[in-house]
Design a protein around this motif. Structure first.
Motif, PDB file in Angstrom:
ATOM      1  N   VAL A 169       0.856  -1.184   0.000  1.00 27.71           N
ATOM      2  CA  VAL A 169       0.000   0.000   0.000  1.00 27.71           C
ATOM      3  C   VAL A 169       0.896   1.239   0.000  1.00 27.71           C
ATOM      4  CG1 VAL A 169      -1.861   1.234   1.162  1.00 27.71           C
ATOM      5  CG2 VAL A 169      -1.748  -1.266   1.296  1.00 27.71           C
ATOM      6  N   ARG A 170       0.821   2.024  -1.060  1.00 26.31           N
ATOM      7  CA  ARG A 170       1.729   3.165  -1.205  1.00 26.31           C
ATOM      8  C   ARG A 170       1.355   4.341  -0.322  1.00 26.31           C
ATOM      9  NH1 ARG A 170       4.667   6.413  -0.653  1.00 26.31           N
ATOM     10  NH2 ARG A 170       6.040   7.567  -2.063  1.00 26.31           N
ATOM     11  N   THR A 171       0.067   4.581  -0.114  1.00 31.03           N
ATOM     12  CA  THR A 171      -0.351   5.841   0.491  1.00 31.03           C
ATOM     13  C   THR A 171      -0.820   5.711   1.936  1.00 31.03           C
ATOM     14  OG1 THR A 171      -2.605   5.582  -0.386  1.00 31.03           O
ATOM     15  CG2 THR A 171      -1.005   6.769  -1.760  1.00 31.03           C
ATOM     16  N   ARG A 172      -0.593   4.566   2.560  1.00 31.02           N
ATOM     17  CA  ARG A 172      -0.886   4.394   3.979  1.00 31.02           C
ATOM     18  C   ARG A 172       0.284   3.692   4.648  1.00 31.02           C
ATOM     19  NH1 ARG A 172      -6.056   5.182   5.992  1.00 31.02           N
ATOM     20  NH2 ARG A 172      -7.743   5.463   4.471  1.00 31.02           N
ATOM     21  N   GLY A 173       0.311   3.742   5.973  1.00 36.26           N
ATOM     22  CA  GLY A 173       1.354   3.061   6.708  1.00 36.26           C
ATOM     23  C   GLY A 173       2.519   3.972   7.050  1.00 36.26           C
ATOM     24  N   PRO A 174       3.532   3.435   7.714  1.00 37.28           N
ATOM     25  CA  PRO A 174       4.618   4.266   8.250  1.00 37.28           C
ATOM     26  C   PRO A 174       5.521   4.902   7.202  1.00 37.28           C
ATOM     27  CG  PRO A 174       5.091   1.929   8.559  1.00 37.28           C
ATOM     28  CD  PRO A 174       3.682   2.014   8.086  1.00 37.28           C
ATOM     29  N   PHE A 175       5.473   4.401   5.959  1.00 41.76           N
ATOM     30  CA  PHE A 175       6.363   4.946   4.922  1.00 41.76           C
ATOM     31  C   PHE A 175       5.616   5.796   3.901  1.00 41.76           C
ATOM     32  CE2 PHE A 175       8.525   0.598   5.654  1.00 41.76           C
ATOM     33  CZ  PHE A 175       9.149   1.063   6.806  1.00 41.76           C
ATOM     34  N   ALA A 176       4.354   6.082   4.132  1.00 46.41           N
ATOM     35  CA  ALA A 176       3.517   6.749   3.136  1.00 46.41           C
ATOM     36  C   ALA A 176       4.045   8.131   2.751  1.00 46.41           C
ATOM     37  CB  ALA A 176       2.083   6.858   3.648  1.00 46.41           C
ATOM     38  N   ALA A 177       4.662   8.837   3.674  1.00 43.97           N
ATOM     39  CA  ALA A 177       5.108  10.210   3.409  1.00 43.97           C
ATOM     40  C   ALA A 177       6.400  10.274   2.598  1.00 43.97           C
ATOM     41  CB  ALA A 177       5.286  10.959   4.726  1.00 43.97           C
ATOM     42  N   LEU A 178       7.066   9.161   2.409  1.00 41.59           N
ATOM     43  CA  LEU A 178       8.339   9.139   1.684  1.00 41.59           C
ATOM     44  C   LEU A 178       8.104   9.235   0.180  1.00 41.59           C
ATOM     45  CD1 LEU A 178      10.081   6.217   3.626  1.00 41.59           C
ATOM     46  CD2 LEU A 178      10.300   8.680   4.059  1.00 41.59           C
ATOM     47  N   ASP A 179       9.111   9.712  -0.554  1.00 39.87           N
ATOM     48  CA  ASP A 179       9.014   9.654  -2.010  1.00 39.87           C
ATOM     49  C   ASP A 179       9.231   8.208  -2.450  1.00 39.87           C
ATOM     50  OD1 ASP A 179      11.803   9.136  -2.138  1.00 39.87           O
ATOM     51  OD2 ASP A 179      12.283  11.238  -2.483  1.00 39.87           O
ATOM     52  N   ASP A 180       9.006   7.931  -3.732  1.00 41.99           N
ATOM     53  CA  ASP A 180       9.032   6.539  -4.201  1.00 41.99           C
ATOM     54  C   ASP A 180      10.372   5.863  -3.938  1.00 41.99           C
ATOM     55  OD1 ASP A 180       6.437   6.751  -5.027  1.00 41.99           O
ATOM     56  OD2 ASP A 180       6.859   6.700  -7.184  1.00 41.99           O
ATOM     57  N   TYR A 181      11.460   6.578  -4.186  1.00 39.02           N
ATOM     58  CA  TYR A 181      12.790   5.987  -4.003  1.00 39.02           C
ATOM     59  C   TYR A 181      12.999   5.593  -2.542  1.00 39.02           C
ATOM     60  CZ  TYR A 181      17.859   5.466  -3.914  1.00 39.02           C
ATOM     61  OH  TYR A 181      19.131   4.982  -3.741  1.00 39.02           O
ATOM     62  N   ASP A 182      12.688   6.522  -1.634  1.00 38.22           N
ATOM     63  CA  ASP A 182      12.886   6.243  -0.215  1.00 38.22           C
ATOM     64  C   ASP A 182      11.867   5.225   0.299  1.00 38.22           C
ATOM     65  OD1 ASP A 182      15.048   7.935  -0.018  1.00 38.22           O
ATOM     66  OD2 ASP A 182      13.850   9.669   0.568  1.00 38.22           O
ATOM     67  N   PHE A 183      10.663   5.222  -0.285  1.00 33.70           N
ATOM     68  CA  PHE A 183       9.663   4.221   0.090  1.00 33.70           C
ATOM     69  C   PHE A 183      10.190   2.820  -0.200  1.00 33.70           C
ATOM     70  CE2 PHE A 183       6.100   1.415  -0.839  1.00 33.70           C
ATOM     71  CZ  PHE A 183       5.174   1.712   0.149  1.00 33.70           C
TER      72      PHE A 183
END
Length: 428
Positions: A169-183
């Motif tokens: 899930v790209r837009t929820r969870g602890p990494f949602a605020a990161l850009d794609d590379y950092d995600f």
């Protein structure tokens, strides 16, 4: 339903067998992208029997193949040579991208995933499995055990030891605020951390786009990055293509190809659309994995002649009419049309997807709080307007799911988008 079909349904079928709509409908026939109910109402079908009517309702090429095969022989089991099964396996093996591929046919996606898990655990001699949060892989004992969606997990008991990792899930969870590379980097670090605390796993099973989870997906390349980490440790990658296969995403024939820089998965599972309503599922795997079982095994109904005839005709039609390209063109237009409509509706959190696999997530306006009641209301309003859609999501079923047959034309896409826009505006 003058004979009280709903009452009869409730008296003999399980309470947990869900039905859509406050007043459930009986679909009696279909043609192209439309179906009719028992009261004579006509609907534009944007869900295709849960992504299963892949090409069209009552496609002449498929109905002819089924009728002709039924006049010869319907079934003989895998104990006898089956020309149709061999021919379809040859085509799927070539299309899969997996080298030295073998194909085993089942009757459903659940059974396909169950088989893939059996093969992986036998090949690796481990019952530890990695899976994605918010995932869905079926309703059998083993596939429930790797399903990371609470709404579809009726038991915590399992023959497998499952560990869930981030990324689906790209837009929820602890990494949602990161850009794609950092995600992607954060998810890879999470995977490495999990691997450092577990017995060596047999496999990672993952949907390239999570179906029941609400058509969510990670950035392209995440599973390629995972694969590099897993390959170093001999862990297999199973791509669950039950909903993403056969060109539905438009850009790719298989969902794994959006993550393909490290090559194809070790196994992929398929079902749903290949039979266009006939019961076909299966597993594609490298020969050394498929052949690792040291006990007898057959499939009584997997690969039966009548379903294979349907699958061959359906796959031929899909390829000859470039329905993958149609999904890319018409789906791209439909997504943009829905995004424009949703921009005027505060309750729409996100319109996502690719090709003809589109999700609309609904929340309470101004928050990230899921609103399943809103999703149900839009589902009802769309049906009243002549459109059938689905719903799903890992946060209390608050996502609308749109997945019409891949032969959808531009006029039908615009018609469906207009009905859905009215349903959104009138209910939210």
């Amino acid at each position: 339903m003058s004979d009280d079909l709903l009452g009869r349904h409730r008296s003999v079928l399980p309470d947990w067998l869900a039905l859509y709509y406050e007043e459930p409908i009986e679909i009696t026939h279909g043609e192209g992208r439309h179906v009719w109910d028992s009261d004579g109402n006509r609907y534009l079908d944007f869900f295709g029997g849960i992504l299963t009517t892949m090409t069209a309702h009552a496609l002449p090429e498929v109905t002819k193949a089924v009728s002709e095969q039924a006049g010869r022989i319907v079934h003989s089991s895998t104990l006898y040579l089956n020309r149709q099964m061999v021919e379809l396996a040859e085509r799927i093996a070539q299309l899969s991208g997996i080298p030295n591929a073998r194909v085993f046919f089942t009757t459903s996606g659940t059974e396909a995933n169950d088989t893939a898990l059996l093969l992986a655990t036998a090949h690796r001699r481990s019952n530890t499995v990695l899976a994605m949060r918010n995932s869905y892989h079926g309703r059998s004992f083993s596939s429930v055990g790797v399903t990371g969606n609470r709404g579809w997990s009726p038991t915590s008991l399992s023959p497998l030891q499952t560990h869930y990792v981030h990324g689906g899930v790209r837009t929820r969870g602890p990494f949602a605020a990161l850009d794609d590379y950092d995600f992607v980097a954060a998810c890879v670090d999470d995977l490495k951390d999990v691997l450092g605390h577990t017995r060596p796993p047999a496999a990672l099973i993952a949907e390239p786009i999570q179906g029941v989870g609400g058509f969510t997906s990670p950035p392209d390349g995440l599973y390629a990055a995972f694969r590099e980490v897993l390959h170093e440790r001999g862990v297999l990658w199973i791509s669950d293509e039950v909903q993403t296969g056969w060109g539905r995403t438009g850009e790719h024939f298989w969902g794994w190809q959006a993550h393909g820089r490290s090559g194809p998965p070790d196994m992929l599972t398929f079902a749903k659309g290949i039979g266009n309503g006939m019961s076909i599922g299966g597993v594609v795997a490298r020969a050394e994995i498929m052949n690792c079982l040291d006990a007898n095994s057959i499939s009584t109904f997997g690969g039966t002649q009548i379903t294979m005839a349907a699958g061959l005709a359906n796959l031929t039609y899909l390829l000859e009419h470039d329905l993958q390209g149609n999904a890319r063109r018409v789906g791209g237009m439909l997504i943009e049309r829905l995004r424009a409509a949703a921009a005027q509706v505060p309750a729409v959190r996100e319109v996502r997807g690719r090709g003809l696999m589109i999700g609309i997530e609904l929340t309470r306006p101004g928050t990230d709080e899921a609103d399943p009641a809103a999703a149900s209301a839009v589902l009802e309003a769309a049906r009243a307007g002549g459109l059938l859609i689905g719903k799903g999501g890992g946060h209390d079923t608050s996502a609308l799911r749109i997945a019409p047959p891949l032969s959808l034309n531009v006029a039908e896409a615009e018609e469906g988008a207009a009905i859905l826009e009215r349903a959104l505006r009138s209910t939210l």
